[in-house]
Enzyme design. Structure first.
Site, PDB file in Angstrom:
ATOM      1  CE  LYS A  54      45.483  -5.953   0.425  1.00  0.00           C
ATOM      2  NZ  LYS A  54      45.833  -6.169   1.823  1.00  0.00           N
ATOM      3  CD  GLN A  98      46.991  -8.659   4.247  1.00  0.00           C
ATOM      4  OE1 GLN A  98      47.281  -7.802   3.421  1.00  0.00           O
ATOM      5  NE2 GLN A  98      45.749  -8.961   4.531  1.00  0.00           N
ATOM      6  CG  ASP A 121      46.856  -0.913   5.075  1.00  0.00           C
ATOM      7  OD1 ASP A 121      45.923  -1.279   4.351  1.00  0.00           O
ATOM      8  OD2 ASP A 121      47.748  -1.674   5.500  1.00  0.00           O
TER       9      ASP A 121
HETATM   10  N1  GUN Z   1      44.131  -7.586   6.716  1.00  0.00           N
HETATM   11  C1  GUN Z   1      42.835  -7.632   6.286  1.00  0.00           C
HETATM   12  N2  GUN Z   1      42.525  -6.522   5.609  1.00  0.00           N
HETATM   13  C2  GUN Z   1      43.633  -5.734   5.615  1.00  0.00           C
HETATM   14  C3  GUN Z   1      43.937  -4.449   5.064  1.00  0.00           C
HETATM   15  O1  GUN Z   1      43.109  -3.776   4.438  1.00  0.00           O
HETATM   16  N3  GUN Z   1      45.206  -3.989   5.281  1.00  0.00           N
HETATM   17  C4  GUN Z   1      46.123  -4.697   5.992  1.00  0.00           C
HETATM   18  N4  GUN Z   1      47.335  -4.157   6.164  1.00  0.00           N
HETATM   19  N5  GUN Z   1      45.872  -5.893   6.506  1.00  0.00           N
HETATM   20  C5  GUN Z   1      44.636  -6.407   6.314  1.00  0.00           C
END
Ligand code: GUN
Length: 284
Positions: A54, A98, A121
């Site tokens: 990211k 996350q 998200d």
């Molecule tokens: N953990 C694995 N994939 C994701 C995601 O798309 N968003 C978040 N917040 N945590 C994750």
């Protein structure tokens, strides 16, 4: 017959290029770039890999990224305070915590603390509710990415039969809602489904989001179907596997996503699109 491969790497790269151009135009107009805050609690290696990706994406498109990495013993109240401060920060358009979080932290309490207009998200009950009510705002990223992959086939999917396998809160359920919104007749299969094969055989669109390699046999695929594989599992040798047995499915499907290089990059780019959307719609 051999299916056309839906290349998520190429599609997401072209979307990122478009976002980068839009950010450049903002800056030419003297405006601030989109701002994203990522909170990674602790040192989970898989989460570190996701966050690194990211970070690279944000650098590529010119977003401001504030990355936080509190220790895994941070209290829930301390984490809620961090989120509250970011909710009040006018340079931040998106907040991403996350997952998974350490066991002592209540995931839902954290998701609900993020302002819905910064919930890039798309996990907040408000945003899930908007999708249920057919007025999506910030949309859950993986299903949003899948819908963009399906759009790339150029097929009109209204009226098609779709089967989603796996009904998790963040992926399978909102995936079924997206397909319903697009006018599909949707079956959602899960661990209590007695005959998943029957539902797959009936489907013009198959979306699997389970995480069990080889669960979906190629022979089950309806000739010409769109097959989207969200499952991704790493074996002992480090090789990645989807839920669908690709080698046989590719011979029957009309369109199919590879693993890796299908849905994964689309989830990431959807989060960038959500952040830009949040800036334009709520914070400019
Ligand atoms: N953990 C694995 N994939 C994701 C995601 O798309 N968003 C978040 N917040 N945590 C994750």
């Amino acid at each position: 017959m051999t299916a056309t491969i839906i290349n998520g790497n190429a599609i997401s790269a072209s979307i990122r290029e478009g976002i980068r151009d839009k950010v450049a135009r903002l800056e030419q107009a003297g405006k601030r770039p989109p701002g994203l805050a990522i909170i990674l609690v602790g040192e989970d290696p898989a989460s570190q890999v996701y966050v690194r990706g990211k970070r690279r994406d944000c650098a590529e498109v010119g977003f401001k990224l504030d990355a936080y990495n509190p220790e895994s013993d941070i209290s829930q109240d301390q984490l809620l305070k961090m989120i509250s401060d970011l909710n009040d920060d006018s340079t931040i358009d998106g907040i991403l915590v996350q997952l998974p979080l350490p066991k002592h932290i209540d995931n839902l309490a954290i998701i609900e603390a993020i302002h819905p207009n910064k919930d890039v998200d798309g996990f907040h009950p408000y945003n899930v509710g908007r999708l249920v009510l057919r007025h999506p705002g910030l949309r859950p990223c993986t299903p949003m990415g899948v819908m963009q992959l399906i759009e790339h086939t150029g097929l009109a999917i209204r009226g098609m039969d779709a089967t989603v396998i796996g009904v998790s809160n963040h992926v399978g359920r909102p995936m079924a809602l997206e397909l319903l919104l697009a006018g599909c007749t949707v079956a959602a299969a899960h661990k209590f489904t007695s005959n998943t094969q029957k539902h797959v055989e009936n489907a013009d669109i198959v979306v699997s989001a389970v995480g069990i390699p080889g669960l979906i046999k190629g022979e089950w695929i309806k000739p010409g179907a769109i097959v989207i594989d969200i499952g991704i599992t790493r074996d002992e040798k480090g090789k990645l596997h989807g839920d669908v047995i690709f080698d046989t499915a590719v011979k029957r499907a009309g369109w199919i996503t590879p693993v890796p290089g299908g849905v994964g990059p689309m989830t990431r780019v959807s989060m960038l699109q959500n952040t830009f959307y949040a800036l334009e719609k709520f914070h400019s």
